[in-house]
Design an enzyme around this catalytic site. Structure first.
Site, PDB file in Angstrom:
ATOM      1  N   CYS A 140       0.833  -1.205   0.000  1.00  0.00           N
ATOM      2  CA  CYS A 140       0.000   0.000   0.000  1.00  0.00           C
ATOM      3  C   CYS A 140       0.873   1.264   0.000  1.00  0.00           C
ATOM      4  CB  CYS A 140      -1.008  -0.054   1.145  1.00  0.00           C
ATOM      5  SG  CYS A 140      -2.350   1.113   0.892  1.00  0.00           S
ATOM      6  N   HIS A 157      -3.673  -5.254   0.455  1.00  0.00           N
ATOM      7  CA  HIS A 157      -3.125  -5.671   1.750  1.00  0.00           C
ATOM      8  C   HIS A 157      -3.100  -7.203   1.860  1.00  0.00           C
ATOM      9  CE1 HIS A 157      -2.836  -1.805   3.872  1.00  0.00           C
ATOM     10  NE2 HIS A 157      -3.779  -1.450   3.018  1.00  0.00           N
ATOM     11  N   GLU A 184      -1.842  -8.981   4.041  1.00  0.00           N
ATOM     12  CA  GLU A 184      -1.841  -9.445   5.429  1.00  0.00           C
ATOM     13  C   GLU A 184      -3.236  -9.635   5.999  1.00  0.00           C
ATOM     14  OE1 GLU A 184      -1.057  -6.539   4.275  1.00  0.00           O
ATOM     15  OE2 GLU A 184      -1.526  -4.877   5.603  1.00  0.00           O
ATOM     16  N   GLY A 223      -1.338 -15.001  37.783  1.00  0.00           N
ATOM     17  CA  GLY A 223      -2.307 -16.047  37.460  1.00  0.00           C
ATOM     18  C   GLY A 223      -2.608 -16.045  35.971  1.00  0.00           C
ATOM     19  N   GLY A 224      -2.153 -15.008  35.256  1.00  0.00           N
ATOM     20  CA  GLY A 224      -2.410 -14.912  33.816  1.00  0.00           C
ATOM     21  C   GLY A 224      -1.389 -15.694  32.999  1.00  0.00           C
ATOM     22  N   VAL A 225      -1.679 -15.777  31.711  1.00  0.00           N
ATOM     23  CA  VAL A 225      -0.858 -16.601  30.823  1.00  0.00           C
ATOM     24  C   VAL A 225       0.576 -16.057  30.710  1.00  0.00           C
ATOM     25  CG1 VAL A 225      -0.692 -17.504  28.473  1.00  0.00           C
ATOM     26  CG2 VAL A 225      -2.921 -17.069  29.469  1.00  0.00           C
ATOM     27  N   ASP A 226       0.694 -14.742  30.513  1.00  0.00           N
ATOM     28  CA  ASP A 226       2.018 -14.203  30.195  1.00  0.00           C
ATOM     29  C   ASP A 226       3.003 -14.374  31.354  1.00  0.00           C
ATOM     30  OD1 ASP A 226       0.642 -13.442  27.967  1.00  0.00           O
ATOM     31  OD2 ASP A 226       0.520 -11.326  28.496  1.00  0.00           O
TER      32      ASP A 226
END
Ligand code: XMP
Length: 513
Positions: free
Chosen positions: A79, A167, A169, A222-225
């Site tokens: 683009c 685009h 993507e 307690g989260g994923v990361d």
């Protein structure tokens, strides 16, 4: 040296998507601001120029030094990137009479070009542009057109330089991933070695080399990361990692004990701190959302710091920061979309170095790495949950009683979601990005048995998303909503009304506060 593709960002909303598509090809890539092409080009095998909200002929448009790139690395302009390429080499870019937005078909193709290998005639592409290339530079030729865009794709006769007006993507460009594969694998020569297992192996080796015998602390949420970051570090440095898990009293029902037990099963060295009394005392009577967040952030840092000081010889603070957190703060247009919520300010205050082993990963990649590390589904399949917890889901002031009421309602909602079976061994919970209940600061009249009630309402919120930047409300089955509503009203004392939130982000946000 690892191979990588550099994406120079001109501020398009889809730049992150380009990166994801390239990562899906098991190829490492990095987004850099358009004016930060590195002097050290080791490992670079190709360059992509992103789109932009600007026009190439705007006075303040973004330009780059093509001499550093073209002729050294294969180059693909998308683009604005394509228009900039055409303009720089002597072509002509003009405003379209009407902005072209939406689907188009590649009605003419030069099938022999390697960029278009295996892409069929009439393949659907996604256009979104206000300018168009009206004349190609000398030494360039057209390789694809649509009904209304003559130079939908072009290339240089002499150098490995391509441009596409559409685009590739975005999902609506049906063969867009194939086009990017042609570029990344066939043209740039990617060996496609970026994978979760390679990532784990390399990162563990790097962490060992960097950290050596140093002690590291990490705040678990307690989260994923933060969980994946902790397990990765644990694999690298074992007991030299100490994790601190603070209970501010506004976690989900039984979450503190459940998650703490999971962490201990994983062999992590975790200190669980119940600081709920302090948080409740400091939040007493506070209703303004930003004030609540500030108090929680400040108290969290205080508690974390007190615990961290009990551990001797700590040199590093580790965080589960992921790539989108950093891209947002690096955004070249200068707009902060979401502030980044880790233990802000702590590294400087405690004189610690910062260790962020996931800083190159997208959320889905963090989950893949988590599976590679054999982290149980109960931890890596979890929905995102905000740092301030239920405090931002209780509108108005916060009391332990309100938290307990909301925990019950939320637990009914989430456990029903986890039990609602779908095909392929999935549940409704797996199909939703995140969900939760919100306690509203209103009472309404109801009737239970022969009694009039005047009690609280909860809103249920469930959204689908890929990155929390945009989200749609989840179209949950009516039967499911009916079941949850019945259970909440019958079982949770103090609630007599349940609503379902049907707002998308934007313009709403996922959390209510
Ligand atoms: P919003 O409400 O901005 O939320 O649409 C986007 C995502 O961010 C999470 N969120 C937070 N996470 N601390 C966090 O760790 C916070 O203060 C916070 N606020 C929002 C939210 O749950 C959603 O996943």
């Amino acid at each position: 040296m690892e191979q990588k593709i550099v994406i120079l960002d001109f501020g398009s909303q889809t730049t992150q998507l380009i990166a994801r598509r390239i990562r899906e090809l098991n190829t490492f890539c990095e987004i850099l601001p358009y004016n930060k092409f590195p002097d050290n080009t080791e490992g670079i095998i190709g360059v992509v120029l992103s789109g932009s909200p600007l026009s190439v002929y705007d006075a303040d448009s973004f330009h780059i030094d093509f001499n550093k790139i073209a002729g050294h690395f294969p180059l693909l302009g998308i683009c604005y990137g394509a228009q900039l390429t055409a303009q720089t080499y002597g072509g002509k870019v003009e405003a379209c009479p009407t902005r072209e937005y939406g689907r188009a078909a590649l009605s003419q193709l030069e099938g022999t070009d390697p960029l278009l290998k295996d892409i069929p005639l009439n393949s659907q592409v996604w256009m979104s542009h206000g300018d168009t290339i009206t004349a190609l530079p000398n030494g360039f030729h057209c390789i694809a057109s649509t009904e209304s865009v003559r130079y939908a794709a072009f290339r240089s006769d002499n150098e490995a330089v391509w441009g596409v007006q559409f685009h590739p993507e975005v999902f609506h460009s049906i063969h867009g991933s194939l086009l990017l594969k042609n570029f990344v694998v066939d043209i740039c020569g990617s060996q496609q070695q970026w994978s979760p297992s390679a990532f784990v192996e390399e990162t563990v080796a790097e962490l060992r080399a960097t950290l050596q015998d140093d002690h590291v602390i990490l705040g678990l949420s307690g989260g994923v990361d933060s969980t994946v970051a902790a397990v990765l570090l644990h694999k690298a440095i074992g007991q030299n990692l100490t994790c601190i898990f603070v209970d501010h009293g506004m976690l989900r029902k039984n979450e503190f004990t459940r998650v703490l037990a999971d962490y201990q099963t994983l062999g992590l060295n975790v200190i669980g701190v119940d600081a709920s009394a302090k948080f409740f005392a400091d939040l007493k009577g506070v209703t303004e959302p930003e004030a609540k967040r500030k108090i929680i952030g400040r108290d969290f840092i205080e508690v974390f710091e007190t615990e961290a000081h009990k551990i001797s010889n700590v040199k590093w603070l580790a965080q589960g920061t992921i790539y989108p957190d950093r891209i947002e703060s690096l955004n070249i247009t200068g707009k902060v979309i979401k502030s980044h919520h880790n233990v802000g300010g702590l590294p400087e205050r405690m004189n610690l170095k910062l260790c962020e082993p996931l800083k190159w990963l997208f959320k889905d990649e963090v989950r893949r790495v988590g599976r590679e590390l054999n982290i149980p589904k109960s931890l890596i399949g979890r929905h995102p949950f905000p740092g301030p917890g239920l405090a931002v889901r209780i509108l108005g002031d916060i009391t332990p009683e309100k938290v307990a009421m909301l925990q019950e309602a939320d637990d009914i909602f989430i456990s029903n979601m986890q039990a609602w079976a779908l095909p392929d061994n999935k549940t409704l919970y797996d199909e939703v990005w995140q969900a939760g209940a919100i306690l509203l600061p209103v009472n309404s009249v109801g009737v239970m048995g022969d009694e009039r009630t005047y009690e609280k309402a909860v809103a249920l919120r469930a959204v689908t998303s890929t990155d929390a930047m945009t989200a749609d409300w989840a179209h949950l089955p009516y039967e499911f909503l009916a079941k949850v509503s019945n259970e909440i009203i019958n079982q949770v004392k103090g609630i007599n009304r349940v609503c379902y939130d049907i707002s998308s982000k934007p313009p709403s946000t996922i959390e209510w506060e």
